[in-house]
Design an enzyme around this catalytic site. Structure first.
Site, PDB file in Angstrom:
ATOM      1  N   HIS A  70       0.857  -1.186   0.000  1.00  0.00           N
ATOM      2  CA  HIS A  70       0.000   0.000   0.000  1.00  0.00           C
ATOM      3  C   HIS A  70       0.893   1.236   0.000  1.00  0.00           C
ATOM      4  O   HIS A  70       1.670   1.454   0.937  1.00  0.00           O
ATOM      5  CB  HIS A  70      -0.942  -0.003   1.200  1.00  0.00           C
ATOM      6  CG  HIS A  70      -2.037  -1.021   1.073  1.00  0.00           C
ATOM      7  ND1 HIS A  70      -2.503  -1.768   2.117  1.00  0.00           N
ATOM      8  CD2 HIS A  70      -2.751  -1.402  -0.034  1.00  0.00           C
ATOM      9  CE1 HIS A  70      -3.464  -2.581   1.665  1.00  0.00           C
ATOM     10  NE2 HIS A  70      -3.627  -2.383   0.373  1.00  0.00           N
TER      11      HIS A  70
ATOM     12  N   GLU B 284       1.638   3.815   2.959  1.00  0.00           N
ATOM     13  CA  GLU B 284       2.096   3.290   4.252  1.00  0.00           C
ATOM     14  C   GLU B 284       3.623   3.329   4.295  1.00  0.00           C
ATOM     15  O   GLU B 284       4.308   2.309   4.355  1.00  0.00           O
ATOM     16  CB  GLU B 284       1.507   1.884   4.448  1.00  0.00           C
ATOM     17  CG  GLU B 284      -0.026   1.938   4.493  1.00  0.00           C
ATOM     18  CD  GLU B 284      -0.747   0.596   4.347  1.00  0.00           C
ATOM     19  OE1 GLU B 284      -0.075  -0.452   4.429  1.00  0.00           O
ATOM     20  OE2 GLU B 284      -1.978   0.596   4.156  1.00  0.00           O
TER      21      GLU B 284
ATOM     22  N   ARG C  94      -3.131   4.748  -2.249  1.00  0.00           N
ATOM     23  CA  ARG C  94      -2.977   3.400  -1.668  1.00  0.00           C
ATOM     24  C   ARG C  94      -2.684   2.334  -2.731  1.00  0.00           C
ATOM     25  O   ARG C  94      -1.964   1.375  -2.486  1.00  0.00           O
ATOM     26  CB  ARG C  94      -4.297   3.064  -0.957  1.00  0.00           C
ATOM     27  CG  ARG C  94      -4.501   1.628  -0.528  1.00  0.00           C
ATOM     28  CD  ARG C  94      -5.857   1.521   0.147  1.00  0.00           C
ATOM     29  NE  ARG C  94      -6.316   0.149   0.318  1.00  0.00           N
ATOM     30  CZ  ARG C  94      -6.193  -0.550   1.438  1.00  0.00           C
ATOM     31  NH1 ARG C  94      -5.573  -0.040   2.476  1.00  0.00           N
ATOM     32  NH2 ARG C  94      -6.669  -1.774   1.523  1.00  0.00           N
TER      33      ARG C  94
ATOM     34  N   HIS D 227       2.633  -3.560   6.628  1.00  0.00           N
ATOM     35  CA  HIS D 227       1.670  -2.493   6.343  1.00  0.00           C
ATOM     36  C   HIS D 227       1.758  -1.458   7.470  1.00  0.00           C
ATOM     37  O   HIS D 227       2.550  -1.584   8.396  1.00  0.00           O
ATOM     38  CB  HIS D 227       0.249  -3.058   6.339  1.00  0.00           C
ATOM     39  CG  HIS D 227      -0.094  -3.942   5.189  1.00  0.00           C
ATOM     40  ND1 HIS D 227      -1.037  -3.617   4.254  1.00  0.00           N
ATOM     41  CD2 HIS D 227       0.352  -5.182   4.839  1.00  0.00           C
ATOM     42  CE1 HIS D 227      -1.165  -4.595   3.373  1.00  0.00           C
ATOM     43  NE2 HIS D 227      -0.323  -5.573   3.709  1.00  0.00           N
TER      44      HIS D 227
ATOM     45  N   GLU E  97       0.846  -4.754  10.830  1.00  0.00           N
ATOM     46  CA  GLU E  97       0.495  -3.324  10.730  1.00  0.00           C
ATOM     47  C   GLU E  97       1.372  -2.593  11.738  1.00  0.00           C
ATOM     48  O   GLU E  97       1.234  -2.780  12.954  1.00  0.00           O
ATOM     49  CB  GLU E  97      -0.981  -3.091  11.067  1.00  0.00           C
ATOM     50  CG  GLU E  97      -1.959  -3.856  10.197  1.00  0.00           C
ATOM     51  CD  GLU E  97      -2.353  -3.135   8.919  1.00  0.00           C
ATOM     52  OE1 GLU E  97      -1.810  -2.034   8.652  1.00  0.00           O
ATOM     53  OE2 GLU E  97      -3.193  -3.673   8.187  1.00  0.00           O
TER      54      GLU E  97
END
Ligand code: 0X9
Ligand code: ZN
Length: 427
Positions: A188, A191, A242, A313, A388
């Site tokens: 993405h 990020e 994104r 991410h 994440e």
């Protein structure tokens, strides 16, 4: 009202076309933080999320967990009215997103300038005090391969839609053929901390390979950004981009596919959109995106050797394992949970940063077509994780450059546990 909303959305989509100046679509945009206090609220927010009218920076996960929603200028009053109507309380956490984005760009540009001026090594431009452009990252990978040619090798494993190289660094001490930990970042585009953290870990492992004993038994493959077109676009045109940058044939000119909805395992079943303007557009078919086909080919090529696949991410601080397409758990979920627990324990011990662990559907939401699910479900890699990184929404995508190195340091500790585990179990 429906017609009005439709017109507003059309106007919005037209204004969001990606050809204008830097960040053309965020003038007057605001970010709302809402707190679902009941199952009904949560259900309502999920419905709103799936309507694709807003950019959900964090998705509706559970009662009591904040949801951050970015509304473009023309949708701000609509969102306010919608939330009030159903009695969901909200606060505006970013009143002027354009200004905030500009400030963060100025801070990063300044950090880049200082990095350039004080660079102790004229052979590359990379460091972890600023978010660097693709050229600096690739330049650094080439530098590592030249300088540490006995252990590091750089390969271009394909081209992007816009013709950029996709580069991977293979770290292998004393000959290849060992079990592999495969690490990617930047699927993405916006990020940024993901790309920076993967390059940080790559740097530490290659430049200090002697202090990581597990490297005698394990090879590491690093792919710091697997969406280079999107990454560059997020630096030059739209900080909140994104997706990939492929042509979709959309009548509105919308480009790109969500690369983490594009993998061919339960593709398009849940948590995706068939609307090319959506940020979770799954693509015209599975693996429509050349970048994802390129990564898939690498995963397939080394599938029997890859013991762990980590895809980084941001943000929310979660260490997740499959499945993302169903709330059911894989039969061996306990093994994945145990390794995640050990990795997170090491990560947290550095600065106290807390992570949640669990299957991705049960931790955030169901979303099919992710690379983690494909890695486990099709390539047969037992341990696949989506991590994440920082933070939990304070800065979100605009995590200050001063947090790159701390994020890198703590994440490296988690990944070292993974390396040690692979060395012990498969080495
Ligand atoms: O939605 C995603 O692709 C990931 N979250 S993010 O906010 N970075 O976009 C989570 C992916 C989890 N894995 C699967 N759903 N397969
Ligand atoms: Zn992501």
């Amino acid at each position: 009202m429906k017609v009005l909303t439709f017109v507003l959305v059309l106007v919005g989509l037209a204004a969001a076309l990606p050809s204008g100046p830097v960040n053309p679509d965020i003038t007057g945009a605001q970010v709302f933080r809402v707190n679902p206090t009941s199952a009904a609220h949560l259900h309502y927010l999920y419905g709103l999320f799936m309507q694709d009218l807003y950019d959900f920076w964090t998705e509706p996960r559970a009662v009591g967990k904040n949801v951050d929603i970015m509304a473009q200028r023309w949708m701000v009053p609509v969102l306010k009215a919608t939330l009030s109507k159903v009695g969901i309380e909200h606060t505006v956490i970013i009143r002027d997103l354009a200004e905030m984005t500009e400030r963060s760009k100025i801070a990063n540009d300044r950090a880049l300038e200082v990095a350039k001026r004080t660079n102790p090594n004229p052979k590359h431009n990379m460091d972890w005090t600023a978010y660097h452009r693709l050229d600096d990252i690739y330049g650094y990978m080439d530098y590592l391969a030249t300088t540490y040619s006995d252990i590091a090798q750089v390969e271009s494993y394909g081209k992007t839609f816009e013709g950029r190289d996709m580069k991977m660094l293979k770290l292998s001490k004393g000959g290849s053929g060992k079990p592999i930990v495969f690490i990617d970042g930047g699927i993405h585009a916006r990020e940024w901390i993901s790309t920076a953290t993967v390059s940080y870990m790559m740097s530490q492992m290659v430049e200090n390979s002697g202090s990581h004993a597990f490297l005698d038994k394990v090879d590491f493959y690093f792919l710091p950004t697997i969406n280079p077109d999107g990454y560059e676009f997020s630096h030059t045109n739209n900080r909140y981009w994104r997706k990939t940058r492929s042509a979709t044939g959309s009548p509105f000119g919308c480009k790109g596919v969500d690369p983490n909805r594009n993998w061919d395992f339960h593709w398009d079943e849940v948590g995706t959109s068939n609307e090319p303007c959506s940020d979770i557009y799954s693509g015209s078919k599975a693996f429509s995106e050349v970048e994802m086909r390129n990564v898939r080919d690498q995963l397939n090529k080394y599938a029997d050797k890859i013991k762990v696949y980590l895809t980084f991410h941001a943000f929310s601080q979660l260490w997740m394992y499959p499945w993302g397409y169903t709330s059911a758990l894989p039969a061996d979920w306990k093994d994945l949970d145990n390794l995640a627990f050990d990795a997170v324990e090491a990560l947290t011990s550095v600065y106290g940063t807390l992570y949640e662990i669990g299957s991705s559907t049960n931790t955030i939401y169901a979303a099919a077509g992710g690379s983690d699910d494909w890695g486990k479900g099709v390539a047969g890699i037992k341990y696949t994780y989506t991590v994440e990184l920082r933070d939990t929404g304070n800065y979100g995508f605009l995590l200050p450059p001063s947090q790159i190195t701390p994020t890198g340091k703590e994440t490296l500790e988690g990944v070292k546990v993974v390396g040690e585990f692979v060395a012990k179990t498969y080495g």
